[in-house]
Design a protein around this motif. Structure first.
Motif, PDB file in Angstrom:
ATOM      1  N   PRO A   1       6.657  -8.886  -4.089  1.00 35.67           N
ATOM      2  CA  PRO A   1       6.608  -7.545  -4.698  1.00 35.67           C
ATOM      3  C   PRO A   1       7.179  -7.475  -6.106  1.00 35.67           C
ATOM      4  CG  PRO A   1       7.308  -7.393  -2.415  1.00 35.67           C
ATOM      5  CD  PRO A   1       7.271  -8.847  -2.745  1.00 35.67           C
ATOM      6  N   ASP A   2       8.240  -8.250  -6.401  1.00 32.98           N
ATOM      7  CA  ASP A   2       8.788  -8.245  -7.753  1.00 32.98           C
ATOM      8  C   ASP A   2       7.881  -8.976  -8.745  1.00 32.98           C
ATOM      9  OD1 ASP A   2      10.982  -6.902  -6.776  1.00 32.98           O
ATOM     10  OD2 ASP A   2      12.092  -8.752  -6.352  1.00 32.98           O
ATOM     11  N   MET A   3       7.124  -9.961  -8.257  1.00 29.92           N
ATOM     12  CA  MET A   3       6.256 -10.731  -9.135  1.00 29.92           C
ATOM     13  C   MET A   3       4.944 -10.004  -9.421  1.00 29.92           C
ATOM     14  SD  MET A   3       6.978 -14.327  -7.148  1.00 29.92           S
ATOM     15  CE  MET A   3       5.734 -15.250  -8.020  1.00 29.92           C
ATOM     16  N   PHE A   4       4.441  -9.236  -8.452  1.00 28.09           N
ATOM     17  CA  PHE A   4       3.166  -8.524  -8.600  1.00 28.09           C
ATOM     18  C   PHE A   4       3.370  -7.076  -8.156  1.00 28.09           C
ATOM     19  CE2 PHE A   4       2.345 -12.955  -7.408  1.00 28.09           C
ATOM     20  CZ  PHE A   4       1.670 -13.393  -8.538  1.00 28.09           C
ATOM     21  N   ALA A   5       4.067  -6.334  -9.006  1.00 27.24           N
ATOM     22  CA  ALA A   5       4.444  -4.962  -8.645  1.00 27.24           C
ATOM     23  C   ALA A   5       3.252  -4.020  -8.584  1.00 27.24           C
ATOM     24  CB  ALA A   5       5.477  -4.431  -9.642  1.00 27.24           C
ATOM     25  N   ASP A   6       2.200  -4.303  -9.333  1.00 34.58           N
ATOM     26  CA  ASP A   6       1.049  -3.402  -9.388  1.00 34.58           C
ATOM     27  C   ASP A   6      -0.056  -3.780  -8.407  1.00 34.58           C
ATOM     28  OD1 ASP A   6       2.325  -2.049 -11.433  1.00 34.58           O
ATOM     29  OD2 ASP A   6       1.379  -3.250 -13.005  1.00 34.58           O
ATOM     30  N   SER A   7       0.196  -4.712  -7.520  1.00 34.82           N
ATOM     31  CA  SER A   7      -0.842  -5.199  -6.613  1.00 34.82           C
ATOM     32  C   SER A   7      -0.553  -4.776  -5.176  1.00 34.82           C
ATOM     33  CB  SER A   7      -0.936  -6.729  -6.698  1.00 34.82           C
ATOM     34  OG  SER A   7      -1.853  -7.232  -5.762  1.00 34.82           O
ATOM     35  N   VAL A   8      -1.615  -4.717  -4.378  1.00 34.95           N
ATOM     36  CA  VAL A   8      -1.472  -4.379  -2.954  1.00 34.95           C
ATOM     37  C   VAL A   8      -1.335  -5.637  -2.101  1.00 34.95           C
ATOM     38  CG1 VAL A   8      -2.810  -2.274  -3.244  1.00 34.95           C
ATOM     39  CG2 VAL A   8      -3.982  -4.366  -2.574  1.00 34.95           C
ATOM     40  N   MET A   9      -1.539  -6.807  -2.693  1.00 34.42           N
ATOM     41  CA  MET A   9      -1.502  -8.036  -1.908  1.00 34.42           C
ATOM     42  C   MET A   9      -0.146  -8.286  -1.251  1.00 34.42           C
ATOM     43  SD  MET A   9      -3.305 -10.474  -0.750  1.00 34.42           S
ATOM     44  CE  MET A   9      -4.771 -10.389  -1.776  1.00 34.42           C
ATOM     45  N   PRO A  10       1.003  -8.064  -1.926  1.00 36.89           N
ATOM     46  CA  PRO A  10       2.279  -8.322  -1.251  1.00 36.89           C
ATOM     47  C   PRO A  10       2.472  -7.517   0.022  1.00 36.89           C
ATOM     48  CG  PRO A  10       2.614  -8.151  -3.621  1.00 36.89           C
ATOM     49  CD  PRO A  10       1.198  -7.760  -3.364  1.00 36.89           C
ATOM     50  N   VAL A  11       2.120  -6.244   0.030  1.00 36.82           N
ATOM     51  CA  VAL A  11       2.326  -5.438   1.235  1.00 36.82           C
ATOM     52  C   VAL A  11       1.351  -5.860   2.332  1.00 36.82           C
ATOM     53  CG1 VAL A  11       0.757  -3.556   0.576  1.00 36.82           C
ATOM     54  CG2 VAL A  11       2.702  -3.087   2.066  1.00 36.82           C
ATOM     55  N   LEU A  12       0.147  -6.304   1.965  1.00 37.48           N
ATOM     56  CA  LEU A  12      -0.796  -6.796   2.978  1.00 37.48           C
ATOM     57  C   LEU A  12      -0.277  -8.085   3.615  1.00 37.48           C
ATOM     58  CD1 LEU A  12      -4.219  -6.188   1.173  1.00 37.48           C
ATOM     59  CD2 LEU A  12      -3.175  -4.804   2.959  1.00 37.48           C
TER      60      LEU A  12
ATOM     61  N   VAL B   1      -5.282  -0.597   1.843  1.00 40.35           N
ATOM     62  CA  VAL B   1      -4.112  -0.562   2.724  1.00 40.35           C
ATOM     63  C   VAL B   1      -4.420   0.230   3.995  1.00 40.35           C
ATOM     64  CG1 VAL B   1      -1.712   0.166   2.890  1.00 40.35           C
ATOM     65  CG2 VAL B   1      -2.556  -0.833   0.779  1.00 40.35           C
ATOM     66  N   LEU B   2      -5.115   1.350   3.867  1.00 41.31           N
ATOM     67  CA  LEU B   2      -5.462   2.145   5.048  1.00 41.31           C
ATOM     68  C   LEU B   2      -6.465   1.420   5.941  1.00 41.31           C
ATOM     69  CD1 LEU B   2      -5.723   5.711   3.456  1.00 41.31           C
ATOM     70  CD2 LEU B   2      -3.979   4.882   5.044  1.00 41.31           C
ATOM     71  N   LEU B   3      -7.386   0.685   5.343  1.00 36.17           N
ATOM     72  CA  LEU B   3      -8.304  -0.120   6.152  1.00 36.17           C
ATOM     73  C   LEU B   3      -7.549  -1.187   6.937  1.00 36.17           C
ATOM     74  CD1 LEU B   3     -11.308  -0.591   3.693  1.00 36.17           C
ATOM     75  CD2 LEU B   3     -11.331   0.686   5.829  1.00 36.17           C
TER      76      LEU B   3
END
Length: 670
Positions: A347-358, A391-393
């Protein structure tokens, strides 16, 4: 023979006067013309000892350090020269850009005038930051400056900004051919890949490789250097083969690039990543080892970073893909601690992406914590509604797999741009039906029908959804509402299927309406003289074979048997090679397939009777014989147990997939 000592460089003593400054500048110019930049730095230092504020000497030293790729030394020189009346802000910005300190570099450029060099560096910084629209704006302003190879960077910016369809129009406006240079051909091929024109991209990449080989051979480059320069084209050709479905060819190309190791770091990293993707869950240890070489422990706040300077050479999307694939491989190999540690740093490296939370949700699902995964995905969707679709999917999929249909249906209902599509409506209705919420499922149908009624699109799905809604209502005992939907379909589209549904549904609630609409159905032939009351009193029709039918059947069977009894083609027997049927020789032994002990010629070996002779008294013989019999019996039992244990152990070893061949084999006795 001892080597001759090298002459030591002469050092000027403090009392010795330095050479004239004109001679030093002559020597400096000579070193620069010969590309001897390390010597140029030393001569510039001698000039600065004589004239510390000489601007020409300082600029020559700065440029020589850039040519020597000594960025850290250059930054130290710039910081030490801040009191001198020389503006080195542009070079400072360039140093920060080379060190991947992009925000600081952009801040350093704000005090500079809008020259072509400054604008070009600013566009490169914006490209690295992923701000493609601003980068393209600067490139378009620079078109009037007639900068060489500007179209190459402009095409790269358009492709990265998702505007691949504008590339050809831009080239036509600039009157530039895509094959004018191998770099431009490569970037144009990338735009064709984005537009899914893989065959055209392949042909253009082949042309780029040919043009590149011709250009670099004219520059007298070695074969290895040419291969290094053209490595991005080779990797992209393999990627096109991968997209075309030619997996073996793509894997062979990637493997060749990796094994030859004649590619730049970024191309090699892309080849490794794509090869890992093609392998999938096969050979996980090798894939994890290859990707592990690209990732190393970071210093300070950043816990992980890419090795070999890849942080500044790869785009954010490429870096994110490498980290994501590494996490997936760790999950496949059940290395949960390492996967959890890597996911926590993303999350700190890619703050604008949804990939970390996935990826974080994937780790939780693997740990059987689906509820926690649904929670973090829901929180992210509420916090960032513009990135909530994917994210919702994912939340709906996790909830459906975990047996939470209501949460899955709720997640899908929050995606506004797809919630009225037939596939989404069917999925939500199925989930709500599984959860027992029939009223909610019916409300989903009603909302979708209302939305499509107000929609002005050409491909209207209202009829399909109304048909399914009527079937759903009829299935759950809501005949009146189903009949209303069928009647509306009949009036608006004259659908025969809807008319049949209306008649069968209205017959349960409104017989008069069913009879009135039944008249619109086409009459069936042969049913005019049928009395319904008499038909209902009969016990039903029985199938009786008539005599004529029996005769026809018998005649058909006889003719069929006659056809079978006709000539059968006799085929010549096939003999073994070298066999003469006229002289077959002696017949084979008929008992050759029987075990030896069952053959008539088998004779067992005679036992030695002398071994049974025992000396001594008769009582002793009887007593010892009983003891020996008991001992032999226990020994046989223990041996059978040991044989059984050995046999079972051997079978388990042969089943284990990790063991290629058993450690020992027992030979069976004949």
């Amino acid at each position: 023979m001892a080597p001759k000592p090298k002459p030591k460089p002469t050092v000027l003593s403090p009392s010795q006067p330095p050479p004239p400054i004109e001679d030093l500048f002559t020597s400096l110019n000579l070193h620069i013309q010969r590309s001897q930049f390390d010597q140029a730095v030393k001569v510039a230092d001698q000039i600065l000892l004589v004239a510390p504020s000489d601007e020409d000497a300082i600029r020559c030293k700065v440029v020589a350090l850039i040519k020597e790729d000594r960025i850290d030394d250059l930054l130290s020189v710039i910081q030490a020269s801040h009191r001198l009346p020389v503006d080195l802000s542009f070079f400072k910005a360039y140093c920060l850009y080379r060190q991947n300190k992009l925000d600081e570099s952009l801040e350093s450029l704000k005090s500079q005038e809008g020259t072509s060099a400054t604008m070009l560096l600013e566009s490169q910084i914006l490209y690295r930051l992923g701000k493609m629209d601003a980068c393209i704006d600067i490139y378009q302003k620079l078109q009037k400056s007639k900068i060489d190879s500007l179209e190459i960077n402009l095409v790269a910016g358009l492709v990265s900004a998702g505007r691949a369809s504008d590339v050809q129009g831009m080239l036509d406006a600039m009157r530039v051919k895509a094959t004018s240079s191998f770099e431009l051909a490569y970037n144009t091929a990338c735009s064709l890949i984005e537009r899914s024109k893989y065959k055209d991209a392949e042909q253009l990449l082949l042309s780029a490789r040919r043009v590149g080989q011709e250009t670099l051979m004219e520059d007298n480059l070695a074969d290895d250097d040419i291969e290094i320069e053209l490595a991005p084209i080779a990797v992209q050709l393999a990627y096109v083969q991968q997209l075309l479905g030619n997996t073996p060819e793509a894997m062979e190309a990637y493997t060749g690039i990796i094994n030859r190791n004649l590619a730049d770091e970024s191309s090699l990293a892309v080849a490794i990543n794509n090869l890992v993707v093609l392998k999938g869950p096969k050979d996980i240890s090798d894939s994890l080892r290859k990707l592990g070489r690209l990732i190393e422990k970071g210093n300070g706040a950043q816990r992980f970073q890419l090795s070999n300077g890849l942080e500044s050479k790869l785009s954010p999307k490429q870096r994110e893909t490498i980290y994501a694939n590494c996490v997936l491989l760790l999950l496949h190999s059940n290395k949960m601690d390492q996967a959890r540690e890597l996911v926590a740093a993303l999350p700190d490296m890619f703050a604008d992406s949804v990939m970390p939370v996935l990826l974080q949700a994937a780790v939780l699902v693997r740990e059987n914590k689906s509820g926690k995964a649904e929670e973090i995905l829901g929180q992210f969707a509420e916090k960032f509604p513009d990135k909530a679709k994917v994210v919702l999917l994912a939340r709906a999929q996790v909830a459906a797999a975990a047996g939470h249909p209501q949460i899955a249906a709720e997640s899908l209902s929050k995606i506004a741009d797809i919630q009225h599509l037939p596939a989404t409506v069917a999925t939500i209705v199925s989930l709500k039906e599984r959860a027992g919420d029939i009223d909610g499922a019916e409300a989903v149908f009603d909302s979708a029908i209302q939305w499509w009624s107000n929609s002005m699109t050409e491909d209207n799905k209202r009829t399909v959804i109304m048909q399914e809604a009527a079937s759903f209502k009829l299935k759950h005992g809501r005949e009146k509402e189903a009949a209303c939907l069928y009647e509306e379909l009949v009036k608006s589209h004259k659908s025969l299927q809807a008319l049949i549904g209306l008649v069968t549904t209205a017959a349960r609630v409104d017989v008069d309406k069913a009879e009135s609409y039944e008249k619109q159905l086409k009459p069936l032939l042969g049913l005019k003289g049928v009395d319904v009351e008499i038909l209902e009193r009969t016990s039903g029709a029985k199938h009786v074979q008539s005599d004529s039918h029996v005769e026809v059947t018998e005649a058909y069977e006889e003719s069929k048997n006659k056809d079978k009894a006709k000539k059968k083609r006799k085929r010549k027997p096939r003999y073994p090679k070298g066999f003469d049927p006229a002289n077959p020789g002696p017949p084979p032994d008929p008992e050759r397939w029987l075990p030896k002990r069952e053959r008539s010629s088998y004779r067992p070996k005679r036992k030695d009777k002398r071994a049974a002779q025992v000396r001594g008294s008769q009582g002793a013989v009887v007593r010892e014989k009983h003891e020996a019999t008991g001992t032999d019996t226990s020994a046989n039992i223990s041996n059978s147990k040991s044989d059984l244990a050995t046999t079972s152990k051997g079978s388990s070893q042969s089943v284990a997939p990790s063991q290629s061949k058993p450690s020992s084999k027992k030979k069976s006795r004949k």
